[in-house]
Design a protein around this motif. Structure first.
Motif, mmCIF file in Angstrom:
data_model
loop_
_atom_site.group_PDB
_atom_site.id
_atom_site.type_symbol
_atom_site.label_atom_id
_atom_site.label_comp_id
_atom_site.label_asym_id
_atom_site.label_seq_id
_atom_site.Cartn_x
_atom_site.Cartn_y
_atom_site.Cartn_z
ATOM 1 N N GLU A 46 0.852 -1.490 0.004
ATOM 2 C CA GLU A 46 -0.141 0.129 0.075
ATOM 3 C C GLU A 46 0.907 1.366 -0.010
ATOM 4 O O GLU A 46 0.740 2.246 -0.725
ATOM 5 C CB GLU A 46 -1.053 -0.105 1.248
ATOM 6 N N TRP A 47 1.829 1.306 0.699
ATOM 7 C CA TRP A 47 2.873 2.253 0.682
ATOM 8 C C TRP A 47 3.490 2.567 -0.597
ATOM 9 O O TRP A 47 3.675 3.930 -1.091
ATOM 10 C CB TRP A 47 3.907 2.112 1.883
ATOM 11 N N PHE A 48 3.690 1.576 -1.177
ATOM 12 C CA PHE A 48 4.691 1.358 -2.517
ATOM 13 C C PHE A 48 3.415 2.203 -3.550
ATOM 14 O O PHE A 48 3.828 3.189 -4.299
ATOM 15 C CB PHE A 48 5.093 0.205 -3.112
ATOM 16 N N MET A 49 2.229 1.692 -3.438
ATOM 17 C CA MET A 49 1.353 2.029 -4.594
ATOM 18 C C MET A 49 0.864 3.538 -4.295
ATOM 19 O O MET A 49 0.823 4.195 -5.265
ATOM 20 C CB MET A 49 -0.173 1.146 -4.699
ATOM 21 N N ASN A 50 0.645 3.947 -2.940
ATOM 22 C CA ASN A 50 0.402 5.345 -2.591
ATOM 23 C C ASN A 50 1.609 6.137 -3.119
ATOM 24 O O ASN A 50 1.261 7.430 -3.474
ATOM 25 C CB ASN A 50 0.388 5.392 -1.120
ATOM 26 N N GLU A 51 2.771 5.783 -2.622
ATOM 27 C CA GLU A 51 3.924 6.743 -3.016
ATOM 28 C C GLU A 51 4.063 7.012 -4.733
ATOM 29 O O GLU A 51 4.367 7.899 -5.093
ATOM 30 C CB GLU A 51 5.322 6.035 -2.577
ATOM 31 N N THR A 52 3.969 5.742 -5.252
ATOM 32 C CA THR A 52 3.968 5.868 -6.658
ATOM 33 C C THR A 52 2.967 6.575 -7.426
ATOM 34 O O THR A 52 3.105 7.304 -8.733
ATOM 35 C CB THR A 52 4.019 4.211 -7.395
#
Length: 234
Positions: free
Chosen positions: A224-230
């Motif tokens: 979730e962090w990776f997708m939100n960041e990207t």
């Protein structure tokens, strides 16, 4: 030419970069076919479409592990998050810089990434390197050395980091179990994370009540962090 290649390997720098695919790759799980013994696997969600560039996570296993084991950590989340997962085997029991210096593993990772970029449309702003245990230590090391390629680094229970250089400004997600007896948290992540923050890196750090493992809620939090960041990356 040979001298340049050798320097590239020993400094931990990767040459592979996303490009317009010239081949058509298969979906779902399949081997890379780059080596007869220690190879790797790639998982491509069934919903992948070549006209829309996808996120990519390079996943690295722990000491004595293999690509399949690394893949298992995140594979069940690949489809819901529409993320391509690439996992490679280390050339020996664990990653080169942990045993001596950068070299054969950097070369094989470069080869695997080049093949992936040739077959799949990958978003250059959504490429992460991730790992567990020794794989997390190597993900930190290679990720910081190649922060112009890996905009995000995910380290599940790392032991240390040994970047050859600091390139780019990757963002980091680090997790560690408070009851880890393999890589104790006090001498690992609780030392690593402050060093990263002091060096100016943006770090999301999560501790959990558990041993040397990657709980389901941590895996999901990392994705979730990776997708939100990207999603927020211009």
């Amino acid at each position: 030419m040979g001298s340049s290649k050798q320097t590239n390997l020993t400094t931990g720098r990767l040459r592979a970069r996303p490009t317009q695919p010239t081949e058509t790759g298969s979906v779902e799980l399949h081997p890379l076919g780059l080596s007869d013994s220690r190879d790797g696997v790639i998982y491509v969600p069934a919903g992948y479409r070549g006209e829309r560039s996808a996120p990519l996570i390079l996943m690295l296993h722990g000491a004595g592990g293999d690509a399949e084991g690394a893949m298992n950590i995140l594979q069940d989340l690949a489809d819901p998050f529409e993320t391509i997962l690439l996992a490679v085997d280390s050339r020996r029991q664990t990653w080169d810089v942990i045993m001596s210096q950068y070299g054969p593993d950097v070369a094989f990772i470069d080869q695997a990434l080049t093949q992936t970029f040739t077959r799949y449309a990958i978003d250059p702003n959504r490429i992460a390197i991730a790992g567990f245990s020794d794989g997390a230590s190597y993900a930190l090391s290679v990720g910081l050395t190649n922060g112009d390629l890996f905009k995000h680094i995910i380290a599940f229970s790392p032991g240390f980091m040994a970047p050859a250089d600091q390139v780019g400004s990757p963002r980091l997600f680090v997790s560690h179990g408070q009851r880890d007896t393999v890589l104790p948290i006090d001498r690992c992540s609780r030392r690593i994370v402050p060093r990263l923050q002091q060096a100016g890196y943006d770090v999301l750090y999560q501790e959990f009540d558990g041993p040397h493992t990657v709980p389901g809620e941590i895996r999901r939090a990392a994705l979730e962090w990776f997708m939100n960041e990207t999603a927020a990356t211009p």
